[in-house]
Design a protein around this motif. Structure first.
Motif, PDB file in Angstrom:
ATOM      1  N   PRO A  26      31.526  36.062  41.423  1.00 38.49           N
ATOM      2  CA  PRO A  26      31.832  36.442  40.046  1.00 38.49           C
ATOM      3  C   PRO A  26      31.984  37.953  39.877  1.00 38.49           C
ATOM      4  CG  PRO A  26      30.041  34.857  40.108  1.00 38.49           C
ATOM      5  CD  PRO A  26      30.268  35.310  41.508  1.00 38.49           C
ATOM      6  N   VAL A  27      31.195  38.719  40.621  1.00 41.31           N
ATOM      7  CA  VAL A  27      31.289  40.184  40.535  1.00 41.31           C
ATOM      8  C   VAL A  27      32.657  40.646  41.024  1.00 41.31           C
ATOM      9  CG1 VAL A  27      30.303  42.357  41.325  1.00 41.31           C
ATOM     10  CG2 VAL A  27      28.805  40.406  40.848  1.00 41.31           C
ATOM     11  N   ARG A  28      33.095  40.115  42.146  1.00 41.93           N
ATOM     12  CA  ARG A  28      34.399  40.469  42.712  1.00 41.93           C
ATOM     13  C   ARG A  28      35.535  40.041  41.778  1.00 41.93           C
ATOM     14  NH1 ARG A  28      33.851  37.588  46.735  1.00 41.93           N
ATOM     15  NH2 ARG A  28      32.911  39.049  48.200  1.00 41.93           N
ATOM     16  N   LEU A  29      35.406  38.838  41.229  1.00 41.13           N
ATOM     17  CA  LEU A  29      36.426  38.332  40.310  1.00 41.13           C
ATOM     18  C   LEU A  29      36.530  39.208  39.072  1.00 41.13           C
ATOM     19  CD1 LEU A  29      38.415  35.978  39.674  1.00 41.13           C
ATOM     20  CD2 LEU A  29      36.493  34.840  38.529  1.00 41.13           C
ATOM     21  N   HIS A  30      35.393  39.628  38.543  1.00 41.09           N
ATOM     22  CA  HIS A  30      35.402  40.482  37.354  1.00 41.09           C
ATOM     23  C   HIS A  30      35.994  41.857  37.659  1.00 41.09           C
ATOM     24  CE1 HIS A  30      34.094  42.188  33.536  1.00 41.09           C
ATOM     25  NE2 HIS A  30      33.561  43.192  34.204  1.00 41.09           N
ATOM     26  N   ALA A  31      35.708  42.388  38.845  1.00 39.39           N
ATOM     27  CA  ALA A  31      36.156  43.738  39.190  1.00 39.39           C
ATOM     28  C   ALA A  31      37.648  43.792  39.514  1.00 39.39           C
ATOM     29  CB  ALA A  31      35.338  44.269  40.370  1.00 39.39           C
ATOM     30  N   TYR A  32      38.159  42.782  40.206  1.00 37.87           N
ATOM     31  CA  TYR A  32      39.542  42.860  40.707  1.00 37.87           C
ATOM     32  C   TYR A  32      40.463  41.756  40.200  1.00 37.87           C
ATOM     33  CZ  TYR A  32      37.474  46.207  43.948  1.00 37.87           C
ATOM     34  OH  TYR A  32      36.819  47.288  44.488  1.00 37.87           O
ATOM     35  N   GLY A  33      39.898  40.761  39.525  1.00 38.54           N
ATOM     36  CA  GLY A  33      40.730  39.706  38.977  1.00 38.54           C
ATOM     37  C   GLY A  33      41.141  38.676  40.017  1.00 38.54           C
ATOM     38  N   ALA A  34      41.700  37.566  39.532  1.00 39.45           N
ATOM     39  CA  ALA A  34      42.146  36.504  40.433  1.00 39.45           C
ATOM     40  C   ALA A  34      43.356  36.945  41.248  1.00 39.45           C
ATOM     41  CB  ALA A  34      42.474  35.242  39.633  1.00 39.45           C
ATOM     42  N   PHE A  35      44.184  37.830  40.683  1.00 44.32           N
ATOM     43  CA  PHE A  35      45.362  38.346  41.384  1.00 44.32           C
ATOM     44  C   PHE A  35      45.385  39.859  41.241  1.00 44.32           C
ATOM     45  CE2 PHE A  35      46.378  34.059  39.926  1.00 44.32           C
ATOM     46  CZ  PHE A  35      46.791  33.458  41.107  1.00 44.32           C
ATOM     47  N   ASN A  36      45.612  40.532  42.356  1.00 43.10           N
ATOM     48  CA  ASN A  36      45.594  41.993  42.346  1.00 43.10           C
ATOM     49  C   ASN A  36      46.527  42.498  43.452  1.00 43.10           C
ATOM     50  OD1 ASN A  36      44.762  44.803  42.793  1.00 43.10           O
ATOM     51  ND2 ASN A  36      43.050  44.312  41.434  1.00 43.10           N
ATOM     52  N   ILE A  37      47.422  43.427  43.109  1.00 39.01           N
ATOM     53  CA  ILE A  37      48.391  43.910  44.096  1.00 39.01           C
ATOM     54  C   ILE A  37      47.732  44.682  45.231  1.00 39.01           C
ATOM     55  CG2 ILE A  37      50.272  43.998  42.426  1.00 39.01           C
ATOM     56  CD1 ILE A  37      49.850  47.014  42.231  1.00 39.01           C
ATOM     57  N   GLN A  38      46.483  45.104  45.055  1.00 37.78           N
ATOM     58  CA  GLN A  38      45.788  45.788  46.151  1.00 37.78           C
ATOM     59  C   GLN A  38      45.592  44.873  47.359  1.00 37.78           C
ATOM     60  OE1 GLN A  38      42.327  48.332  45.118  1.00 37.78           O
ATOM     61  NE2 GLN A  38      42.725  47.766  42.981  1.00 37.78           N
ATOM     62  N   ARG A  39      45.685  43.549  47.138  1.00 36.72           N
ATOM     63  CA  ARG A  39      45.478  42.609  48.237  1.00 36.72           C
ATOM     64  C   ARG A  39      46.750  42.342  49.041  1.00 36.72           C
ATOM     65  NH1 ARG A  39      42.856  39.505  43.769  1.00 36.72           N
ATOM     66  NH2 ARG A  39      40.640  40.064  43.786  1.00 36.72           N
ATOM     67  N   ILE A  40      47.895  42.825  48.594  1.00 37.43           N
ATOM     68  CA  ILE A  40      49.169  42.505  49.246  1.00 37.43           C
ATOM     69  C   ILE A  40      49.195  42.916  50.717  1.00 37.43           C
ATOM     70  CG2 ILE A  40      51.639  43.030  49.284  1.00 37.43           C
ATOM     71  CD1 ILE A  40      51.659  42.896  46.278  1.00 37.43           C
ATOM     72  N   PRO A  41      48.766  44.141  51.091  1.00 36.19           N
ATOM     73  CA  PRO A  41      48.810  44.499  52.517  1.00 36.19           C
ATOM     74  C   PRO A  41      48.035  43.522  53.396  1.00 36.19           C
ATOM     75  CG  PRO A  41      48.460  46.453  51.186  1.00 36.19           C
ATOM     76  CD  PRO A  41      48.326  45.287  50.260  1.00 36.19           C
ATOM     77  N   PHE A  42      46.824  43.167  52.957  1.00 33.61           N
ATOM     78  CA  PHE A  42      46.059  42.216  53.752  1.00 33.61           C
ATOM     79  C   PHE A  42      46.720  40.835  53.714  1.00 33.61           C
ATOM     80  CE2 PHE A  42      42.821  39.027  54.529  1.00 33.61           C
ATOM     81  CZ  PHE A  42      42.205  39.527  55.671  1.00 33.61           C
ATOM     82  N   GLY A  43      47.284  40.469  52.574  1.00 27.14           N
ATOM     83  CA  GLY A  43      47.963  39.187  52.461  1.00 27.14           C
ATOM     84  C   GLY A  43      49.113  39.061  53.446  1.00 27.14           C
ATOM     85  N   LEU A  44      49.879  40.126  53.617  1.00 28.88           N
ATOM     86  CA  LEU A  44      50.973  40.103  54.587  1.00 28.88           C
ATOM     87  C   LEU A  44      50.445  39.882  55.997  1.00 28.88           C
ATOM     88  CD1 LEU A  44      53.140  43.036  53.178  1.00 28.88           C
ATOM     89  CD2 LEU A  44      53.741  40.598  53.175  1.00 28.88           C
TER      90      LEU A  44
END
Length: 514
Positions: free
Chosen positions: A309-327
């Motif tokens: 819940p802490v992570r979800l509140h801080a960064y949301g369910a979707f966040n463009i910061q995750r794109i590099p790792f997602g690739l």
């Protein structure tokens, strides 16, 4: 008169014989198709169930949609707590699931059979979705084959693409029996039907209202199955219809009023399914625009998941910061490599931003190499051809942009799960089929070189082998974040798993990522 009698006798008999021969040929052809479908279905069943001969094998959480169906007929969107277990969302003393209602609606006929609703049909439903999906993809290949001239290159490319469609990618790489996967199977099947409709529109450069309406129905069903898939289909069809409405042309047809009238039916269908989803959302969460409210997620109350819940509140369910790792996760899974004293590369980064990084490691470059090559051929054609494109440039670009939306969402998502790869396939499939068409339509300069043929065959073989290998590892991999299920790294984790669960296909006891 004599000649007429003779003609009607001898030559009429010949025509009658030809007719019977034709009927026999059609019957033989249908028998071959049925036999092929049965054999293919048996192969998929063996992969899906690991050879289980039981028609209705019990699946963990397999009664969730049965329970949901029972509640739906009474106007409720609840689910039995005993059926959903740890995946339940408890709000105001009532338990809900976050999945769409489509798979539950499929089970409603079971209510008409005495004791039928107590039957776990997850396996049968999953196989049906797989077969529907592959049927639409084979129709896409048949469509491409009918619009390009015959030739050796055509037969070769159609053959290797058929093998790739049947034995690699979405058709074989996800064969794990679970309700999580069932939802993805049906989302993929509905999207495959949508892709077939889009391909017909683009290759014929014709957009009849009836076809657009069927595409809208498929988009609406997908929206109520897996919302992210539905978003992509809604976006693709919405962008296409907006262009047909606003930009006059031979394919648009007539005045603005006529164009608007022609698009009324698909717009109404899309709106009706969206309203239906809103009603479900309101019944579950009290807000028609909220598809899932993680404040009520039972797993989040457990100590092992207290940071979620802490992570979800801080960064949301979707966040463009995750794109590099997602690739990296979806295309180059170096994240599984150890780094220093850490079991996983980017482990601190994962802990900060991502809730679930699920095993097995895989890459589209391994499971779908042939279609990626064809997609690249399409992109090259669209960039270089411009005004001379053999496919409608604007409409093609907009549809592909819409279909890319779910893939982009997965790259930004707080959870990166193996099954979420299904979201990339509508974009990859349409791009691949269009790429195949552009390649075949331009094969006028001479036969394909032996080196190129060998390279394409290698891409097909790699895709088939890679998909089956990924499927085999997926079956034994525990669901949930690798950081929790294999904290010592994948080498030690799979070694331990092989010793303790040799040949097992269960889902493990950890809470899966959504």
């Amino acid at each position: 008169m004599t000649l007429d009698v003779v003609g009607s006798g001898r030559f009429g008999a010949a025509r009658s014989g030809d007719r019977f021969a034709s009927i026999g040929s059609v019957a033989a052809g249908r028998f071959r198709y049925i036999l092929f479908a049965v054999l293919l279905g048996a192969y998929y069943w063996a992969l899906l169930t690991s050879g289980n001969r039981h028609l209705f094998p019990a699946v963990p959480l397999g009664m969730v949609f049965n329970s949901m169906a029972e509640h739906l007929v009474h106007g409720s969107f609840e689910v039995s707590p005993s059926a959903i277990g740890f995946e339940g969302f408890v709000r105001d003393g009532r338990t809900y699931a976050y999945w769409g209602v489509f798979c539950a609606a499929l089970r409603m006929p079971l209510l008409l059979i005495p004791g039928g609703i107590a039957t776990d049909v997850t396996a049968v439903s999953s196989l049906t979705a797989i077969m529907v999906g592959v049927w639409f993809k084979l129709r896409c290949l048949a469509l491409v084959a009918t619009v390009v001239p015959d030739g050796r290159d055509k037969r070769f490319l159609i053959a290797i693409c058929t093998a790739a469609v049947l034995l690699s990618g979405a058709q074989t790489a996800f064969m794990r029996l679970s309700i999580y996967q069932e939802v993805c199977f049906w989302a993929g099947a509905l999207a495959s039907g949508f892709v077939y409709g889009a391909l017909r529109c683009l290759l014929e450069d014709c957009y009849p209202a009836g076809r657009l309406t069927w595409m809208a129905i498929l988009a609406g069903l997908a929206f109520n199955t897996r919302v992210t898939t539905g978003i992509g289909l809604y976006a693709a069809l919405g962008l296409l219809m907006a262009r047909l409405l606003l930009i006059p042309g031979p394919a648009s047809g007539g005045s603005f009023a006529r164009r608007l009238a022609r698009l009324a039916a698909p717009v109404v269908v899309l709106a009706a399914f969206a309203v239906g989803a809103g009603v479900v959302n309101y019944g579950r969460w009290g807000n028609p625009l909220v598809f899932v409210d993680f404040r009520y997620y039972g797993i989040y109350a457990e100590a092992a998941h207290a940071d979620n819940p802490v992570r979800l509140h801080a960064y949301g369910a979707f966040n463009i910061q995750r794109i590099p790792f997602g690739l990296l996760y979806y295309f180059l899974p170096i994240w599984i490599l150890p780094r220093g004293d850490q079991a996983y590369f980017f482990q601190d980064w994962q802990n900060r931003l991502i809730e679930v990084t699920e095993l097995p490691p895989s890459s589209f470059l391994l499971t779908d190499m042939l279609f990626i090559i064809l997609l690249c051929c399409l992109i090259r054609h669209l960039i270089s051809a411009r005004g001379r494109s053999i496919v409608p440039l604007g409409n093609t670009t907009l549809i592909l942009a819409g279909l890319a939306a779910p893939a982009l969402l997965m790259l930004c998502a707080i959870a990166m799960c193996y099954r979420y790869r299904i979201e990339f396939y509508p974009f990859l499939d349409l791009g691949g089929f269009l790429g195949l068409y552009t390649v075949l339509a331009h094969r006028q300069s001479g036969p394909m070189s032996r080196r190129l043929r060998s390279g394409l065959i290698a891409a097909m073989v790699i895709g088939i082998a890679g998909s089956h290998a990924a499927c085999a590892v997926y079956k034994i991999s525990p669901l949930g974040s690798a950081l929790r299920t294999m904290p010592d790294g994948v080498v030690e984790g799979y070694k331990s798993l092989a010793m303790s669960r040799a040949g097992a296909t269960g889902g493990g006891g950890v809470a899966p990522g959504r």
